[in-house]
Design an enzyme around this catalytic site. Structure first.
Site, PDB file in Angstrom:
ATOM      1  N   HIS A  26       0.939  -1.241   0.068  1.00  0.00           N
ATOM      2  CA  HIS A  26       0.079  -0.156  -0.027  1.00  0.00           C
ATOM      3  C   HIS A  26       0.736   1.324   0.127  1.00  0.00           C
ATOM      4  O   HIS A  26       2.254   1.295   0.216  1.00  0.00           O
ATOM      5  CB  HIS A  26      -0.976   0.105   1.238  1.00  0.00           C
ATOM      6  CG  HIS A  26      -1.548  -1.111   1.538  1.00  0.00           C
ATOM      7  ND1 HIS A  26      -3.051  -1.169   1.340  1.00  0.00           N
ATOM      8  CD2 HIS A  26      -1.223  -2.251   2.313  1.00  0.00           C
ATOM      9  CE1 HIS A  26      -3.222  -2.462   1.700  1.00  0.00           C
ATOM     10  NE2 HIS A  26      -2.424  -3.217   2.375  1.00  0.00           N
ATOM     11  N   GLU A  91       2.627  -0.882   4.553  1.00  0.00           N
ATOM     12  CA  GLU A  91       2.468   0.534   4.174  1.00  0.00           C
ATOM     13  C   GLU A  91       3.627   1.331   3.865  1.00  0.00           C
ATOM     14  O   GLU A  91       4.396   1.379   4.835  1.00  0.00           O
ATOM     15  CB  GLU A  91       1.554   1.225   5.301  1.00  0.00           C
ATOM     16  CG  GLU A  91      -0.046   0.798   5.429  1.00  0.00           C
ATOM     17  CD  GLU A  91      -0.975   1.335   4.566  1.00  0.00           C
ATOM     18  OE1 GLU A  91      -0.607   2.299   3.747  1.00  0.00           O
ATOM     19  OE2 GLU A  91      -2.236   1.266   4.705  1.00  0.00           O
ATOM     20  N   HIS A 129      -2.461  -3.252  -3.629  1.00  0.00           N
ATOM     21  CA  HIS A 129      -3.754  -3.115  -2.962  1.00  0.00           C
ATOM     22  C   HIS A 129      -4.711  -3.047  -4.205  1.00  0.00           C
ATOM     23  O   HIS A 129      -5.678  -3.411  -4.189  1.00  0.00           O
ATOM     24  CB  HIS A 129      -3.681  -1.876  -2.246  1.00  0.00           C
ATOM     25  CG  HIS A 129      -5.136  -2.004  -1.138  1.00  0.00           C
ATOM     26  ND1 HIS A 129      -5.359  -0.897  -0.555  1.00  0.00           N
ATOM     27  CD2 HIS A 129      -6.130  -2.916  -0.844  1.00  0.00           C
ATOM     28  CE1 HIS A 129      -6.462  -0.968   0.222  1.00  0.00           C
ATOM     29  NE2 HIS A 129      -6.823  -2.210  -0.129  1.00  0.00           N
ATOM     30  N   ASP A 139      -3.429   2.110  -4.812  1.00  0.00           N
ATOM     31  CA  ASP A 139      -2.314   1.968  -4.339  1.00  0.00           C
ATOM     32  C   ASP A 139      -1.481   0.515  -4.490  1.00  0.00           C
ATOM     33  O   ASP A 139      -2.241  -0.284  -4.667  1.00  0.00           O
ATOM     34  CB  ASP A 139      -1.993   2.373  -2.884  1.00  0.00           C
ATOM     35  CG  ASP A 139      -3.138   1.574  -1.940  1.00  0.00           C
ATOM     36  OD1 ASP A 139      -4.148   1.468  -2.460  1.00  0.00           O
ATOM     37  OD2 ASP A 139      -2.934   1.183  -0.733  1.00  0.00           O
TER      38      ASP A 139
END
Length: 222
Positions: A26, A91, A129, A139
């Site tokens: 992400h 992330e 993602h 993303d």
């Protein structure tokens, strides 16, 4: 690698005894990694990830790998749903508007090497993602360097085969779904998602080149 620990309450047990078989990448889409971590640890936000990698390369672990983080949401990959129970979420500190920093990429590579080995995850099962939630999520976006991961065996290799002389959306959608893009969306949405992954910044109607990177995908890791 020894990640900094910043536990998030937003997690739970993986359902039905599932273990990680995918890694989902992400971008944070926030101003700073610290702001992203605060949100991912806020009980009211009801979102989290296993790891956050800062632009400086610092890696922060929010959720133990064996637990279910809340990062993927609604979507599907390879005909499977509840991706949260089947994956580890990472992330990356990036707003989606420009390249990812070199320290971040180096830390990501080191982290992926460990995760793939520890959980016997094949490179084909490292996804974005946007791959499992096409049209809903975008993303890690067009600036993410997938070819760099592929070259190191940290993501599934793309094919270099030529596409058909007369492309059409029906045959393209069939090939994309065979490659793992099984979310219930239309062919145009599939095209946009695969371009995010394989042909960053490509625009316009379907082209033979849109088929090419999908050709090498097979059932490895499914």
């Amino acid at each position: 690698m020894t990640p900094h620990q910043h536990p998030s309450p937003n997690c739970g047990l993986r359902r039905d005894g599932l273990i990680p078989r995918f890694v989902v990448l992400h971008y944070t889409s926030m101003a700073t990694a610290a702001a992203a971590i605060d949100r991912l640890c806020d009980p009211q936000a009801e979102v989290s990830a296993h790891y956050v990698i800062c632009k400086t390369g610092r890696v922060t672990q929010l959720v133990p790998e064996g637990l279910r983080a809340w990062h993927a949401g609604r979507g599907q990959w390879q005909g499977l749903d509840d991706i949260n129970s089947r994956s580890i979420g990472i992330e990356l500190d990036n707003d989606g508007q420009g390249p990812f920093t070199e320290p971040l990429m180096q830390s990501l590579e080191a982290l992926l090497q460990g995760l793939l080995q520890a959980w016997s995850i094949p490179p084909n099962n490292v996804i974005g993602h946007s791959d499992m939630a096409p049209g809903r999520k975008f993303d890690p976006g067009p600036w993410f360097d997938w070819t760099r991961l592929e070259a190191q065996g940290l993501a599934g290799p793309r094919s270099q085969n030529a596409g058909p002389d007369t492309p059409n959306l029906d045959s393209f959608a069939a090939m994309a779904r065979a490659a793992g893009y099984t979310a219930d969306v239309d062919a145009e949405t599939l095209l946009a998602a695969t371009r995010l992954r394989y042909r960053s910044f490509a625009t316009g109607p379907l082209e033979p080149a849109d088929y090419a990177p999908l050709g090498q995908h097979d059932d490895q890791g499914r």
